[in-house]
Design an enzyme around this catalytic site. Structure first.
Site, PDB file in Angstrom:
ATOM      1  N   GLY A   7     -24.472   6.518  25.674  1.00 13.62           N
ATOM      2  CA  GLY A   7     -23.175   6.145  25.103  1.00 13.62           C
ATOM      3  C   GLY A   7     -22.938   4.672  25.397  1.00 13.62           C
ATOM      4  O   GLY A   7     -21.813   4.223  25.628  1.00 13.62           O
ATOM      5  N   GLY A  10     -20.453   2.058  23.431  1.00  8.59           N
ATOM      6  CA  GLY A  10     -19.019   2.349  23.343  1.00  8.59           C
ATOM      7  C   GLY A  10     -18.162   1.466  24.233  1.00  8.59           C
ATOM      8  O   GLY A  10     -18.647   0.527  24.877  1.00  8.59           O
ATOM      9  N   ILE A  12     -16.606   2.103  27.062  1.00 10.31           N
ATOM     10  CA  ILE A  12     -16.992   2.131  28.477  1.00 10.31           C
ATOM     11  C   ILE A  12     -18.451   1.706  28.607  1.00 10.31           C
ATOM     12  O   ILE A  12     -18.824   0.956  29.499  1.00 10.31           O
ATOM     13  CB  ILE A  12     -16.819   3.548  29.082  1.00 10.31           C
ATOM     14  CG1 ILE A  12     -15.362   3.989  29.045  1.00 10.31           C
ATOM     15  CG2 ILE A  12     -17.345   3.598  30.516  1.00 10.31           C
ATOM     16  CD1 ILE A  12     -15.152   5.472  29.318  1.00 10.31           C
ATOM     17  N   ARG A  86      -6.340  15.820  26.771  1.00 11.88           N
ATOM     18  CA  ARG A  86      -7.775  15.859  27.046  1.00 11.88           C
ATOM     19  C   ARG A  86      -8.396  17.098  26.402  1.00 11.88           C
ATOM     20  O   ARG A  86      -9.591  17.140  26.153  1.00 11.88           O
ATOM     21  CB  ARG A  86      -8.030  15.832  28.559  1.00 11.88           C
ATOM     22  CG  ARG A  86      -7.857  14.440  29.139  1.00 11.88           C
ATOM     23  CD  ARG A  86      -8.216  14.417  30.612  1.00 11.88           C
ATOM     24  NE  ARG A  86      -8.381  13.065  31.101  1.00 11.88           N
ATOM     25  CZ  ARG A  86      -7.406  12.314  31.604  1.00 11.88           C
ATOM     26  NH1 ARG A  86      -6.181  12.794  31.636  1.00 11.88           N
ATOM     27  NH2 ARG A  86      -7.648  11.109  32.053  1.00 11.88           N
ATOM     28  N   ASN A 118     -14.936  12.614  29.244  1.00 11.94           N
ATOM     29  CA  ASN A 118     -13.822  13.535  29.472  1.00 11.94           C
ATOM     30  C   ASN A 118     -13.900  14.733  28.536  1.00 11.94           C
ATOM     31  O   ASN A 118     -14.497  14.642  27.487  1.00 11.94           O
ATOM     32  CB  ASN A 118     -12.498  12.788  29.270  1.00 11.94           C
ATOM     33  CG  ASN A 118     -12.028  12.161  30.574  1.00 11.94           C
ATOM     34  OD1 ASN A 118     -12.164  12.764  31.628  1.00 11.94           O
ATOM     35  ND2 ASN A 118     -11.501  10.953  30.509  1.00 11.94           N
ATOM     36  N   ASP A 149      -9.794   7.342  39.615  1.00  6.47           N
ATOM     37  CA  ASP A 149      -8.578   7.824  40.290  1.00  6.47           C
ATOM     38  C   ASP A 149      -8.421   7.152  41.654  1.00  6.47           C
ATOM     39  O   ASP A 149      -7.312   6.836  42.089  1.00  6.47           O
ATOM     40  CB  ASP A 149      -8.618   9.349  40.462  1.00  6.47           C
ATOM     41  CG  ASP A 149      -8.741  10.076  39.137  1.00  6.47           C
ATOM     42  OD1 ASP A 149      -8.232   9.551  38.125  1.00  6.47           O
ATOM     43  OD2 ASP A 149      -9.365  11.152  39.095  1.00  6.47           O
ATOM     44  N   ARG A 152      -7.549   3.408  41.076  1.00  3.35           N
ATOM     45  CA  ARG A 152      -6.134   3.298  40.703  1.00  3.35           C
ATOM     46  C   ARG A 152      -5.227   3.520  41.907  1.00  3.35           C
ATOM     47  O   ARG A 152      -4.252   2.791  42.112  1.00  3.35           O
ATOM     48  CB  ARG A 152      -5.786   4.342  39.633  1.00  3.35           C
ATOM     49  CG  ARG A 152      -6.202   3.954  38.233  1.00  3.35           C
ATOM     50  CD  ARG A 152      -5.719   4.997  37.223  1.00  3.35           C
ATOM     51  NE  ARG A 152      -6.051   4.573  35.880  1.00  3.35           N
ATOM     52  CZ  ARG A 152      -6.600   5.360  34.951  1.00  3.35           C
ATOM     53  NH1 ARG A 152      -6.866   6.619  35.230  1.00  3.35           N
ATOM     54  NH2 ARG A 152      -6.864   4.895  33.747  1.00  3.35           N
ATOM     55  N   HIS A 176     -10.086  15.730  37.669  1.00  2.06           N
ATOM     56  CA  HIS A 176      -9.967  14.394  37.084  1.00  2.06           C
ATOM     57  C   HIS A 176      -9.050  14.374  35.868  1.00  2.06           C
ATOM     58  O   HIS A 176      -9.312  13.706  34.885  1.00  2.06           O
ATOM     59  CB  HIS A 176     -11.371  13.886  36.723  1.00  2.06           C
ATOM     60  CG  HIS A 176     -11.416  12.482  36.187  1.00  2.06           C
ATOM     61  ND1 HIS A 176     -10.908  11.401  36.873  1.00  2.06           N
ATOM     62  CD2 HIS A 176     -11.908  11.982  35.019  1.00  2.06           C
ATOM     63  CE1 HIS A 176     -11.093  10.302  36.155  1.00  2.06           C
ATOM     64  NE2 HIS A 176     -11.689  10.629  35.030  1.00  2.06           N
ATOM     65  N   MET A 225     -12.532   1.879  33.805  1.00  2.00           N
ATOM     66  CA  MET A 225     -13.452   3.017  33.952  1.00  2.00           C
ATOM     67  C   MET A 225     -14.881   2.522  34.177  1.00  2.00           C
ATOM     68  O   MET A 225     -15.620   3.072  35.004  1.00  2.00           O
ATOM     69  CB  MET A 225     -13.375   3.903  32.696  1.00  2.00           C
ATOM     70  CG  MET A 225     -14.221   5.170  32.758  1.00  2.00           C
ATOM     71  SD  MET A 225     -13.780   6.299  34.095  1.00  2.00           S
ATOM     72  CE  MET A 225     -15.294   6.277  35.045  1.00  2.00           C
TER      73      MET A 225
END
Length: 315
Positions: A7, A10, A12, A86, A118, A149, A152, A176, A225
């Site tokens: 991926g 993308g 991220i 989600r 996710n 998490d 943050r 998560h 992320m």
């Protein structure tokens, strides 16, 4: 060490691939996506670090990307749009993740996997059940990356209490998403008023929504992320390649902690070793407030795990 980012083109994937190219432990960087990866790889290949970078595009090239990888990072999937839960993401991303896990099970059965796609609470069980079909599941090598998490939590606590967010460690346990995210603010050594606890807890649980709203339809958290996923990957590589001892991160893994209550996967502080999970740390002392958060987390987490397992069973 070969690292595959699945991926990689993308929101991220691109910044994560950039950060991975800068890691001195990486000798080979394989970038996979359904579009644009040759361009991303060509661009990154001009950066003067040793990692040899190659792009793989489309389903036919997936095998080449994952073959013999030591670490596979999976940020593939669709981002959340405003108003989307989600769960809305689930069906689309579940399919993508299963396909990728299938290739890893066949062609990189010894790889350590970091699942970023996710909903992590459900995609980790999907990967586990898919790997089991190939006899390639090793619970010490599969991680749901919950590092954002933790990142943050450090940032938000520093905003209220002052100090360097780098040195503020907040263990975040559970899962998560939303109510499954349980920050253990009592273990920071700082004191909080009840109002601060309520606000901080809510902000850590729903910090992703701030970014979704601010991006106004253009996606969800990608840069933070990517930073968090890179921090996790660095810790893993420090432990497996650098031989560093005592490397700990919180991550969502198969865990004995609430297994008796039917919770197969749970995020707590984990010590990383040469082969992945070396030791799962106990949760430690909780306040009544945190115990209540944990009760809500467990109810939700049970459903999320089941959903992932059923998705593979039905296939």
């Amino acid at each position: 060490v070969k690292v595959a980012v699945l991926g990689a083109a993308g929101g991220i994937g691109q910044p994560l691939s950039l950060l991975t190219k800068l890691n001195q432990h990486v000798s080979e960087l394989a970038l996979y996506d359904i579009v644009n990866t040759p361009g991303v790889a060509a661009d990154l290949s001009h950066i003067n670090t040793p990692a040899k970078t190659k792009g793989y595009k489309g389903p036919d090239e997936l095998v080449g990307a994952v073959k013999d990888a030591d670490l596979v990072l999976i940020p593939a999937g669709l981002p959340r749009k405003p108003g989307m839960t989600r769960d809305d993401l689930f069906n689309k991303n579940a399919d993508i993740v299963r396909t990728l896990a299938d290739a890893v099970g066949k062609h990189a059965p010894k790889a350590i996997l970091g699942v970023i796609s996710n909903p992590v609470n459900s995609t980790v069980p999907i990967v586990a059940e898919t790997l089991k079909k190939h006899g390639a599941y090793d619970p010490t090598k599969l991680f749901g990356v919950t590092t954002l998490d933790i990142v943050r939590a450090s940032t938000f606590v520093a905003e209220i209490k002052g100090g360097d967010p780098n040195t503020i460690a907040v263990p975040v346990i559970g899962g998560h998403s939303g109510p499954t995210i349980v920050p253990l603010l009592s273990q920071t050594g700082l004191s909080f008023t009840q109002d601060e606890l309520d606000k901080l807890t809510h902000r850590i649980q729903y910090g992703g929504d701030e970014v979704v709203k601010a991006k106004d339809g253009a996606g969800s958290a990608t840069l933070s992320m990517a930073f968090a996923a890179d921090r996790f990957a660095r810790s893993v590589l420090e432990a497996i390649v650098g031989g560093k001892k005592g490397v700990t991160e919180c991550a969502y893994v198969e865990s004995p902690i609430y297994a008796a209550e039917g919770i197969k996967y749970f995020s707590t502080k984990i010590e990383l070793g040469a082969h992945g999970v070396e030791k799962i740390h106990p949760i430690g002392p909780l306040t009544p407030y945190e115990e209540k958060l944990l009760e809500a987390c467990i109810v939700e987490l049970k459903k999320n795990i089941l959903k992932g397992e059923e998705f593979v069973a039905k296939a």
